[in-house]
Design an enzyme around this catalytic site. Structure first.
Site, PDB file in Angstrom:
ATOM      1  N   GLY A  14       0.794  -1.308  -0.133  1.00 20.59           N
ATOM      2  CA  GLY A  14      -0.110  -0.153  -0.065  1.00 20.59           C
ATOM      3  C   GLY A  14       0.793   1.385  -0.031  1.00 20.59           C
ATOM      4  O   GLY A  14       0.575   2.439   0.265  1.00 20.59           O
ATOM      5  N   SER A  16       1.594   3.236  -2.207  1.00 24.74           N
ATOM      6  CA  SER A  16       1.327   4.067  -3.559  1.00 24.74           C
ATOM      7  C   SER A  16       0.640   5.247  -3.174  1.00 24.74           C
ATOM      8  O   SER A  16       0.465   6.344  -3.875  1.00 24.74           O
ATOM      9  CB  SER A  16       0.690   3.418  -4.698  1.00 24.74           C
ATOM     10  OG  SER A  16      -0.627   2.887  -3.957  1.00 24.74           O
ATOM     11  N   VAL A  65      -2.677  -7.675  -2.230  1.00 29.08           N
ATOM     12  CA  VAL A  65      -2.127  -8.446  -0.849  1.00 29.08           C
ATOM     13  C   VAL A  65      -3.218  -9.486  -0.219  1.00 29.08           C
ATOM     14  O   VAL A  65      -2.906 -10.063   0.599  1.00 29.08           O
ATOM     15  CB  VAL A  65      -2.074  -7.199   0.192  1.00 29.08           C
ATOM     16  CG1 VAL A  65      -0.754  -6.416  -0.021  1.00 29.08           C
ATOM     17  CG2 VAL A  65      -3.051  -6.600   0.566  1.00 29.08           C
ATOM     18  N   ASN A  91       1.086  -2.884   5.160  1.00 27.48           N
ATOM     19  CA  ASN A  91       0.276  -1.337   5.572  1.00 27.48           C
ATOM     20  C   ASN A  91      -1.109  -1.476   4.707  1.00 27.48           C
ATOM     21  O   ASN A  91      -1.958  -0.527   5.123  1.00 27.48           O
ATOM     22  CB  ASN A  91       1.285  -0.185   5.256  1.00 27.48           C
ATOM     23  CG  ASN A  91       0.621   0.764   4.957  1.00 27.48           C
ATOM     24  OD1 ASN A  91      -0.061   1.794   5.875  1.00 27.48           O
ATOM     25  ND2 ASN A  91       0.091   1.289   3.544  1.00 27.48           N
ATOM     26  N   SER A 143      -4.658  -0.002  13.725  1.00 29.79           N
ATOM     27  CA  SER A 143      -5.445   1.251  13.805  1.00 29.79           C
ATOM     28  C   SER A 143      -5.967   1.328  15.123  1.00 29.79           C
ATOM     29  O   SER A 143      -5.814   0.259  16.124  1.00 29.79           O
ATOM     30  CB  SER A 143      -6.733   1.049  13.144  1.00 29.79           C
ATOM     31  OG  SER A 143      -7.656   2.290  13.003  1.00 29.79           O
ATOM     32  N   TYR A 157     -14.133  -3.730   9.579  1.00 30.29           N
ATOM     33  CA  TYR A 157     -12.744  -2.883   9.516  1.00 30.29           C
ATOM     34  C   TYR A 157     -12.191  -3.276  11.164  1.00 30.29           C
ATOM     35  O   TYR A 157     -10.961  -3.382  11.152  1.00 30.29           O
ATOM     36  CB  TYR A 157     -12.898  -1.454   9.376  1.00 30.29           C
ATOM     37  CG  TYR A 157     -11.786  -0.657   9.295  1.00 30.29           C
ATOM     38  CD1 TYR A 157     -10.503  -0.841   8.242  1.00 30.29           C
ATOM     39  CD2 TYR A 157     -11.492   0.104  10.321  1.00 30.29           C
ATOM     40  CE1 TYR A 157      -9.388  -0.113   8.384  1.00 30.29           C
ATOM     41  CE2 TYR A 157     -10.220   0.849  10.498  1.00 30.29           C
ATOM     42  CZ  TYR A 157      -9.197   0.596   9.541  1.00 30.29           C
ATOM     43  OH  TYR A 157      -8.163   1.331   9.530  1.00 30.29           O
ATOM     44  N   ALA A 159     -12.714  -5.138  13.272  1.00 28.36           N
ATOM     45  CA  ALA A 159     -12.341  -6.628  13.582  1.00 28.36           C
ATOM     46  C   ALA A 159     -11.104  -6.937  13.269  1.00 28.36           C
ATOM     47  O   ALA A 159     -10.337  -7.847  13.403  1.00 28.36           O
ATOM     48  CB  ALA A 159     -13.421  -7.757  13.359  1.00 28.36           C
ATOM     49  N   LYS A 161      -8.463  -5.181  12.300  1.00 26.26           N
ATOM     50  CA  LYS A 161      -7.551  -4.179  12.739  1.00 26.26           C
ATOM     51  C   LYS A 161      -7.134  -4.964  14.251  1.00 26.26           C
ATOM     52  O   LYS A 161      -5.990  -4.902  14.604  1.00 26.26           O
ATOM     53  CB  LYS A 161      -7.835  -3.140  12.972  1.00 26.26           C
ATOM     54  CG  LYS A 161      -7.801  -2.071  11.345  1.00 26.26           C
ATOM     55  CD  LYS A 161      -6.563  -2.070  10.877  1.00 26.26           C
ATOM     56  CE  LYS A 161      -6.383  -1.864   9.419  1.00 26.26           C
ATOM     57  NZ  LYS A 161      -5.133  -1.835   8.768  1.00 26.26           N
ATOM     58  N   ILE A 190      -5.439   9.935  10.125  1.00 32.87           N
ATOM     59  CA  ILE A 190      -4.326  10.484   9.411  1.00 32.87           C
ATOM     60  C   ILE A 190      -4.839  11.040   8.124  1.00 32.87           C
ATOM     61  O   ILE A 190      -5.570  10.303   7.302  1.00 32.87           O
ATOM     62  CB  ILE A 190      -3.335   9.151   9.168  1.00 32.87           C
ATOM     63  CG1 ILE A 190      -2.884   8.570  10.625  1.00 32.87           C
ATOM     64  CG2 ILE A 190      -1.968   9.982   8.469  1.00 32.87           C
ATOM     65  CD1 ILE A 190      -2.336   9.537  11.492  1.00 32.87           C
TER      66      ILE A 190
HETATM   67  P1  NAP Z   1      -5.333   5.016   1.235  1.00 35.31           P
HETATM   68  O1  NAP Z   1      -5.091   6.069   1.073  1.00 35.31           O
HETATM   69  O2  NAP Z   1      -6.764   4.201   0.721  1.00 35.31           O
HETATM   70  O3  NAP Z   1      -4.380   3.898   0.513  1.00 35.31           O
HETATM   71  C1  NAP Z   1      -4.634   2.504   0.559  1.00 35.31           C
HETATM   72  C2  NAP Z   1      -3.284   1.987  -0.133  1.00 35.31           C
HETATM   73  O4  NAP Z   1      -3.248   0.400   0.171  1.00 35.31           O
HETATM   74  C3  NAP Z   1      -3.139   2.197  -1.551  1.00 35.31           C
HETATM   75  O5  NAP Z   1      -1.767   2.162  -1.795  1.00 35.31           O
HETATM   76  C4  NAP Z   1      -3.824   1.113  -2.028  1.00 35.31           C
HETATM   77  O6  NAP Z   1      -3.123   0.872  -3.629  1.00 35.31           O
HETATM   78  C5  NAP Z   1      -3.382  -0.168  -1.222  1.00 35.31           C
HETATM   79  N1  NAP Z   1      -4.246  -1.387  -1.495  1.00 35.31           N
HETATM   80  C6  NAP Z   1      -5.593  -1.413  -0.993  1.00 35.31           C
HETATM   81  N2  NAP Z   1      -5.735  -2.568  -1.215  1.00 35.31           N
HETATM   82  C7  NAP Z   1      -4.946  -3.411  -1.792  1.00 35.31           C
HETATM   83  C8  NAP Z   1      -4.716  -4.625  -2.124  1.00 35.31           C
HETATM   84  N3  NAP Z   1      -5.642  -5.612  -2.170  1.00 35.31           N
HETATM   85  N4  NAP Z   1      -3.469  -5.115  -2.392  1.00 35.31           N
HETATM   86  C9  NAP Z   1      -2.478  -4.097  -2.411  1.00 35.31           C
HETATM   87  N5  NAP Z   1      -2.606  -2.944  -1.988  1.00 35.31           N
HETATM   88  C10 NAP Z   1      -3.906  -2.553  -1.804  1.00 35.31           C
HETATM   89  O7  NAP Z   1      -5.312   4.316   2.685  1.00 35.31           O
HETATM   90  P2  NAP Z   1      -4.448   4.876   4.031  1.00 35.31           P
HETATM   91  O8  NAP Z   1      -5.610   5.803   4.510  1.00 35.31           O
HETATM   92  O9  NAP Z   1      -3.173   5.344   3.623  1.00 35.31           O
HETATM   93  O10 NAP Z   1      -4.666   3.644   4.934  1.00 35.31           O
HETATM   94  C11 NAP Z   1      -3.416   2.672   4.919  1.00 35.31           C
HETATM   95  C12 NAP Z   1      -3.575   1.670   6.040  1.00 35.31           C
HETATM   96  O11 NAP Z   1      -3.580   2.534   7.255  1.00 35.31           O
HETATM   97  C13 NAP Z   1      -4.670   0.654   5.895  1.00 35.31           C
HETATM   98  O12 NAP Z   1      -4.406  -0.218   6.462  1.00 35.31           O
HETATM   99  C14 NAP Z   1      -5.416   1.543   6.952  1.00 35.31           C
HETATM  100  O13 NAP Z   1      -6.471   0.606   7.626  1.00 35.31           O
HETATM  101  C15 NAP Z   1      -4.501   2.125   8.022  1.00 35.31           C
HETATM  102  N6  NAP Z   1      -5.197   3.171   8.829  1.00 35.31           N
HETATM  103  C16 NAP Z   1      -5.520   4.616   8.115  1.00 35.31           C
HETATM  104  C17 NAP Z   1      -5.818   5.376   9.076  1.00 35.31           C
HETATM  105  C18 NAP Z   1      -6.172   6.669   8.419  1.00 35.31           C
HETATM  106  O14 NAP Z   1      -6.693   7.792   9.129  1.00 35.31           O
HETATM  107  N7  NAP Z   1      -5.853   6.893   7.318  1.00 35.31           N
HETATM  108  C19 NAP Z   1      -6.186   5.341  10.313  1.00 35.31           C
HETATM  109  C20 NAP Z   1      -5.938   4.037  10.975  1.00 35.31           C
HETATM  110  C21 NAP Z   1      -5.408   2.994  10.273  1.00 35.31           C
HETATM  111  P3  NAP Z   1      -4.383   0.263  -4.811  1.00 35.31           P
HETATM  112  O15 NAP Z   1      -5.663   0.428  -4.374  1.00 35.31           O
HETATM  113  O16 NAP Z   1      -3.652   0.636  -5.889  1.00 35.31           O
HETATM  114  O17 NAP Z   1      -3.876  -1.461  -4.464  1.00 35.31           O
END
Ligand code: NAP
Length: 259
Positions: A14, A16, A65, A91, A143, A157, A159, A161, A190
Site C-alpha cells: 500500500g 502508492s 495483498v 500497511n 488502527s 474493519y 475486527a 484491525k 491520518i
Molecule cells: P489509502 O489512502 O486508501 O491507501 C491504501 C493503499 O493500500 C493504497 O496504496 C492501495 O493501492 C493499497 N491497497 C488497497 N487494497 C490493496 C490490495 N488488495 N492489494 C495491494 N494494495 C492494496 O489508505 P490509508 O488511509 O493510507 O490507509 C493505509 C493503512 O492505514 C490501512 O491499513 C488503514 O487501515 C490504516 N489506517 C489508516 C488510517 C487513516 O486515518 N488514514 C487510520 C488508521 C489506520 P491500490 O488500491 O492501488 O492497490
C-alpha cells in the site's frame, strides 16, 4: 539518532498512497531501498517517481495483498532484486464504511482478506528470507478503530484491525526463531486519500475531537514505523504504539471542550 538503515531492503505494501506512501518516503529519505507494492500501477509508479526525484531509491511492484501467490511472487522478486528482505511494512488496507444492517457478507470477507489475511501472507512470504539472513523486521499498520474504539459502519474493519493485533502476539513468538521482530503502529485519523473519500465534514469533526487539534500526517506513522525497524528497537517485539494526537484520551465531549 538511529543507526543508518541505508541500503536496507524495505517493502511497503500500500506504498502508492496515503500512509504507505508516507512510510515509503520516510524510509527512502534514510537511504533505504524501497519496494512499493500495490495494485494500481499508475499511482504506484507516481509514488516511486516522487521518491526517486527527491534522490531516493524506490521501485513499484504490482501486488494484491489478499492473494497468496501475488504476495509470495512480489516478496521473492524484491528479495532477488535487492539481495533479501530487511523490513516488511504490511500497511495496505481498505475501510469501506457500511453498517451491519446493509452489509453484504461478501464485503465482510473482502475487508478481512485485504486487512487481516494480508498480514499473515505478508509475514509468511518473508519468513524464508528472514531465516536466510538471520534477522528481519515487520511493522503492521493496525488502527485505533477496533483495538481501542468503535465507529458505526466499521464492524468489519475494526475486527480486522483488532485481529491483526491477535496475530501479532503469536507471530512475534514464531518470528523470534529467525531473530525477527514484529510490531504494530495504531494510527488515529491520518490525512490520506482514503480518509479524504469520507468527506470534509468527517475530517472537520475528527480534527475537532483530537486534543492536538489536527489530523495526523502520513510521516507521523512513517517515523513510528522507522523506529520499530531500527537497530535500536531490536529488543521490542509483539508491541504496539498509538499515534493519534491524543484522540483516544478524552472521556467525554466536555473533556475535549475544556482544552
Ligand atoms: P489509502 O489512502 O486508501 O491507501 C491504501 C493503499 O493500500 C493504497 O496504496 C492501495 O493501492 C493499497 N491497497 C488497497 N487494497 C490493496 C490490495 N488488495 N492489494 C495491494 N494494495 C492494496 O489508505 P490509508 O488511509 O493510507 O490507509 C493505509 C493503512 O492505514 C490501512 O491499513 C488503514 O487501515 C490504516 N489506517 C489508516 C488510517 C487513516 O486515518 N488514514 C487510520 C488508521 C489506520 P491500490 O488500491 O492501488 O492497490
Amino acid at each position: 539518532m538511529l543507526t543508518s538503515i541505508k541500503d536496507r531492503s524495505v517493502i511497503v505494501t500500500g506504498g502508492s498512497k496515503g500512509i504507505g506512501r508516507g512510510i515509503a518516503r520516510v524510509f527512502a529519505a534514510q537511504g533505504a531501498n524501497v519496494a512499493v507494492a500495490a495494485r494500481g500501477e499508475e499511482s504506484g509508479k507516481a509514488a516511486c517517481d516522487e521518491i526517486n526525484a527527491a534522490g531516493g531509491n524506490a521501485t513499484f511492484y504490482p501486488c494484491d495483498v489478499s492473494n497468496w501467490d501475488s504476495v509470495r511472487n512480489m516478496v521473492d522478486a524484491v528479495a532477488k532484486a535487492n539481495g533479501g528482505i530487511d523490513v516488511m511494512c504490511a500497511n495496505a488496507g481498505a475501510f469501506p464504511q457500511t453498517k451491519m444492517v446493509d452489509m453484504d457478507p461478501a464485503e465482510w470477507d473482502q475487508v478481512m482478506a485485504t486487512n487481516l489475511r494480508s498480514a499473515f501472507f505478508s509475514v509468511k512470504a518473508c519468513i524464508p528470507h528472514f531465516e536466510k539472513a538471520g534477522k528481519g523486521r515487520v511493522v503492521l499498520t493496525s488502527s485505533i478503530t477496533g483495538p481501542v474504539t468503535g465507529f458505526p459502519g466499521w464492524s468489519h474493519y475494526g475486527a480486522s484491525k483488532a485481529g491483526q493485533l491477535g496475530f501479532l502476539k503469536t507471530a512475534a513468538m514464531e518470528l523470534s526463531k529467525y531473530n525477527t521482530t514484529i510490531n504494530a503502529v495504531m494510527p488515529g485519523n491520518i490525512y490520506t486519500e482514503g480518509l479524504q473519500d469520507l468527506g470534509q465534514e468527517y475530517l472537520d469533526t475528527m480534527a475537532a475531537s483530537i486534543p492536538l487539534k489536527r489530523l495526523g500526517a502520513v510521516e507521523d506513522i512513517g517515523n513510528a514505523a522507522l523506529f520499530f525497524a531500527s537497530d535500536e528497537a531490536a529488543y521490542i517485539t509483539g508491541q504496539t504504539i498509538v499515534v493519534d494526537g491524543g484522540q483516544i484520551l478524552p472521556e467525554s465531549l466536555e473533556a475535549i471542550a475544556e482544552i
